[in-house]
Design a protein around this motif. Structure first.
Motif, mmCIF file in Angstrom:
data_model
loop_
_atom_site.group_PDB
_atom_site.id
_atom_site.type_symbol
_atom_site.label_atom_id
_atom_site.label_comp_id
_atom_site.label_asym_id
_atom_site.label_seq_id
_atom_site.Cartn_x
_atom_site.Cartn_y
_atom_site.Cartn_z
ATOM 1 N N LYS A 146 24.188 23.073 61.030
ATOM 2 C CA LYS A 146 24.022 24.400 61.607
ATOM 3 C C LYS A 146 22.673 24.538 62.327
ATOM 4 C CE LYS A 146 24.367 29.187 60.190
ATOM 5 N NZ LYS A 146 24.666 30.120 59.127
ATOM 6 N N MET A 147 21.620 24.050 61.629
ATOM 7 C CA MET A 147 20.289 24.204 62.249
ATOM 8 C C MET A 147 20.107 23.277 63.448
ATOM 9 S SD MET A 147 17.775 22.598 59.363
ATOM 10 C CE MET A 147 18.630 22.967 57.863
ATOM 11 N N ILE A 148 20.776 22.114 63.409
ATOM 12 C CA ILE A 148 20.689 21.188 64.554
ATOM 13 C C ILE A 148 21.415 21.797 65.766
ATOM 14 C CG2 ILE A 148 21.409 18.897 65.418
ATOM 15 C CD1 ILE A 148 21.042 17.922 62.479
ATOM 16 N N LEU A 149 22.591 22.355 65.468
ATOM 17 C CA LEU A 149 23.373 22.975 66.553
ATOM 18 C C LEU A 149 22.609 24.121 67.205
ATOM 19 C CD1 LEU A 149 27.023 23.213 65.137
ATOM 20 C CD2 LEU A 149 26.161 21.701 66.912
ATOM 21 N N ARG A 150 21.981 24.935 66.340
ATOM 22 C CA ARG A 150 21.254 26.097 66.846
ATOM 23 C C ARG A 150 20.089 25.676 67.733
ATOM 24 N NH1 ARG A 150 19.767 29.123 62.369
ATOM 25 N NH2 ARG A 150 17.813 29.952 63.089
ATOM 26 N N ALA A 155 14.070 28.119 65.869
ATOM 27 C CA ALA A 155 15.135 27.207 65.447
ATOM 28 C C ALA A 155 14.587 25.780 65.302
ATOM 29 C CB ALA A 155 16.268 27.231 66.465
ATOM 30 N N GLU A 156 13.706 25.393 66.222
ATOM 31 C CA GLU A 156 13.122 24.048 66.191
ATOM 32 C C GLU A 156 12.232 23.876 64.960
ATOM 33 O OE1 GLU A 156 10.965 23.032 69.695
ATOM 34 O OE2 GLU A 156 10.728 20.940 69.076
ATOM 35 N N ASP A 157 11.375 24.883 64.718
ATOM 36 C CA ASP A 157 10.492 24.827 63.541
ATOM 37 C C ASP A 157 11.299 24.727 62.257
ATOM 38 O OD1 ASP A 157 8.373 24.993 65.180
ATOM 39 O OD2 ASP A 157 7.943 27.120 64.836
ATOM 40 N N TYR A 158 12.323 25.587 62.190
ATOM 41 C CA TYR A 158 13.157 25.624 60.983
ATOM 42 C C TYR A 158 13.843 24.267 60.771
ATOM 43 C CZ TYR A 158 16.507 27.418 57.573
ATOM 44 O OH TYR A 158 17.240 27.633 56.435
ATOM 45 N N ARG A 159 14.330 23.699 61.870
ATOM 46 C CA ARG A 159 15.005 22.402 61.763
ATOM 47 C C ARG A 159 14.032 21.326 61.303
ATOM 48 N NH1 ARG A 159 15.405 17.965 64.514
ATOM 49 N NH2 ARG A 159 14.216 18.740 66.277
ATOM 50 N N LYS A 160 12.858 21.311 61.954
ATOM 51 C CA LYS A 160 11.868 20.275 61.618
ATOM 52 C C LYS A 160 11.457 20.381 60.149
ATOM 53 C CE LYS A 160 9.682 19.370 66.050
ATOM 54 N NZ LYS A 160 8.602 19.832 66.916
ATOM 55 N N LEU A 206 14.106 17.912 54.372
ATOM 56 C CA LEU A 206 14.201 18.434 53.006
ATOM 57 C C LEU A 206 15.649 18.420 52.505
ATOM 58 C CD1 LEU A 206 12.371 19.864 50.823
ATOM 59 C CD2 LEU A 206 13.220 22.015 51.763
ATOM 60 N N TYR A 207 16.571 18.875 53.382
ATOM 61 C CA TYR A 207 17.992 18.903 53.013
ATOM 62 C C TYR A 207 18.481 17.487 52.700
ATOM 63 C CZ TYR A 207 19.148 23.777 54.148
ATOM 64 O OH TYR A 207 19.270 25.140 54.156
ATOM 65 N N TYR A 208 18.069 16.546 53.551
ATOM 66 C CA TYR A 208 18.456 15.137 53.349
ATOM 67 C C TYR A 208 17.962 14.645 51.984
ATOM 68 C CZ TYR A 208 20.351 13.522 57.807
ATOM 69 O OH TYR A 208 21.149 13.293 58.887
ATOM 70 N N LYS A 209 16.651 14.842 51.830
ATOM 71 C CA LYS A 209 16.023 14.318 50.615
ATOM 72 C C LYS A 209 16.649 14.951 49.372
ATOM 73 C CE LYS A 209 11.664 13.489 52.916
ATOM 74 N NZ LYS A 209 10.453 14.175 53.320
ATOM 75 N N LEU A 210 16.841 16.263 49.454
ATOM 76 C CA LEU A 210 17.414 16.965 48.291
ATOM 77 C C LEU A 210 18.818 16.454 47.967
ATOM 78 C CD1 LEU A 210 16.441 20.748 48.534
ATOM 79 C CD2 LEU A 210 15.995 19.193 46.647
ATOM 80 N N SER A 211 19.631 16.301 49.008
ATOM 81 C CA SER A 211 21.006 15.872 48.760
ATOM 82 C C SER A 211 21.043 14.442 48.223
ATOM 83 C CB SER A 211 21.851 16.024 50.018
ATOM 84 O OG SER A 211 21.223 15.355 51.071
ATOM 85 N N ILE A 212 20.159 13.591 48.758
ATOM 86 C CA ILE A 212 20.109 12.217 48.243
ATOM 87 C C ILE A 212 19.631 12.244 46.782
ATOM 88 C CG2 ILE A 212 18.930 9.975 48.477
ATOM 89 C CD1 ILE A 212 19.056 10.487 51.560
#
Lengths: 300, 164
Positions: B23-27, B137-142, B147-153
């Motif tokens: 979602k954040m990448i798309l935005r 949107a860019e700041d939020y994504r960066k 964090l999302y990746y790391k958390l899910s892993i």
């Protein structure tokens, strides 16, 4: 042809008419829609007989469709009171003219009426006059004199087409200031103006004549509606450069021209070699007279 | 066997993380493209004065991502048919917030309705708002993508450890 332009309720009624005989549609705010059909004005009516009243919203819709949702791209036309839409449809606009500090019109706002003129090509309509103005031996500078709506633009277009059909090849420059003659859309002529014809659309006659003669070296320049002193000057300059000019002007007959701008000089100095007087007396495009440079009638 | 299951679990949780970031990448990408569109519109009005339809076509041809192209085609279709308000309920734009959709609707509703000066002013105004949304949107994504990746892993790893 008109589906993209008209509001649905109006189109559904116009669609029932034969487009070949439909000449105009007039939409005036809060007034009944009017069409000119088979040469007569009539109100558009629903099957119940009720007249179709035009709303402000419908006028705005026509304007948005005509300008392809890009009003800015058409503003140079709008401030002159017209839009040339797809298919060569000419749309006249009436409303409040907005002027800049130097009194030059910048646009028209609060549009109150729209006049849609549907172009019709009448192939061969110049047959009668063509022999008087052009042959393989040469072309004569000609002025078509006609009141509005008597077929001068259609005649000019057919003359341009026929010049391209002569055995001798003449390079023709069509100066189409108001996009009426060739109705160019995206750079493509929507109406047939002959294959040896270069088209300059949108610019003033002064600009198109000067640059056209320099850059395109035409043998003949064809243009519509000489209106201003600049237009006449452009014609004179072209003819002095050895280029033949075929043009039109609004007037009832050649005598009216003596009262207009510099036309008197044009006529007394015999700058034009032929004058064709048109009227709508026996239908659009009636040839009243053809005169030579001495204003002697050579066709009646 | 149990190790294979653990590896699969970590990999699939990484994919879940990626999905959550979508979602954040798309935005972010959407607003960058919107900025490109406003630039093209401005350039057109200043130099070419072509109709908007042609600018849209030119813009669409410059987008390589098929899904992004579909999203913009949808917006342009709604614009052409005079149904810009329907953007609000478009599923394809569900990644945008209500505020962002309102901006889009406002922008497209006013587009093409004025002369060059008015048009440029409107685009300029919308462009600065889009820039704000874009940088947010860019700041939020960066900030959150990693964090999302790391958390899910990490969740995948924890589950694997529990299984073991």
């Amino acid at each position: 042809m008109l589906k993209w332009l008209l509001p649905e309720n109006i189109y559904s009624l116009v669609e029932r008419l034969d487009i070949a005989h439909l000449e105009e549609i007039r939409l005036r705010r809060n007034c009944p829609a009017l069409v000119m059909y088979k040469g007569k004005n009539m109100h558009l009516t629903y099957p119940s007989g009720e007249k179709v009243y035009v709303t402000t919203k419908e006028l705005e819709l026509v304007l948005r469709s005509a300008t392809e949702n890009s009003l800015y791209a058409y503003n140079s036309q709008i401030k002159q009171g017209y839009i040339t839409a797809k298919g060569g449809i000419r749309i006249g606009i009436a409303g409040e003219s907005v002027s800049s500090d130097n009194f030059m019109p910048t646009t028209i706002k609060n549009i109150s009426s729209i006049h849609i003129r549907i172009p019709h090509e009448v192939v061969g309509c110049s047959k009668e006059v063509f022999k008087f103005i052009a042959s393989d031996n040469g072309v004569k500078s000609t002025l078509i004199i006609s009141p509005p709506g008597a077929g001068k633009t259609t005649l000019l277009r057919d003359i341009a087409r026929n010049i391209s059909k002569l055995d001798r090849i003449y390079n023709c420059l069509l100066v189409d200031e108001r996009f009426e003659l060739a109705s160019c859309c995206d750079g493509v002529a929507m109406l047939d103006v002959g294959e040896n014809t270069d088209i300059v659309s949108g610019g003033t006659k002064k600009y198109a004549f000067t640059n056209g003669i320099r850059a395109l070296r035409p043998d003949i320049i064809i243009t519509d509606e000489l209106m201003s002193e600049d237009d006449i000057l452009a014609c004179k300059t072209a003819m002095r450069s050895g280029v033949k000019v075929i043009a039109s002007v609004h007037a009832n007959n050649h005598l009216d021209l003596f009262e207009k701008y510099d036309f008197k000089e044009l006529m007394t100095k015999k700058i034009f070699e032929r004058y064709i007087v048109l009227s709508s007396n026996k239908g659009v495009g009636t040839i009243e007279q053809i005169l030579d440079e001495n204003l002697n009638c050579i066709y009646f | 066997m149990i190790y294979i299951i653990c590896v699969c679990m970590v990999v699939s949780s990484a994919f879940v993380g990626k999905y959550l970031c979508k979602k954040m990448i798309l935005r972010d990408a959407f607003f960058k493209d919107m900025l490109l569109l406003t630039e093209k519109l401005k350039g057109n009005i200043i130099f070419k004065q072509d109709v908007i339809k042609n600018v849209f076509n030119d813009f669409l041809s410059s987008i390589s991502d098929i899904n992004e192209k579909k999203r913009f085609s949808l917006i342009f279709d709604k614009y052409a048919s005079g149904n810009v308000n329907e953007i609000e309920n478009a599923k394809e734009l569900s990644f945008l917030s209500k505020e962002e959709k309102t901006l889009l609707i406002r922008f497209f509703l006013g587009l093409g309705a004025g002369n060059s000066e008015v048009e440029l002013g409107n685009i300029e105004g919308a462009s600065s708002e889009i820039k704000n949304f874009s940088s947010r949107a860019e700041d939020y994504r960066k900030k959150n993508e990693g964090l999302y990746y790391k958390l899910s892993i990490a969740v995948g790893l924890v589950l694997s450890i529990i299984i073991i």
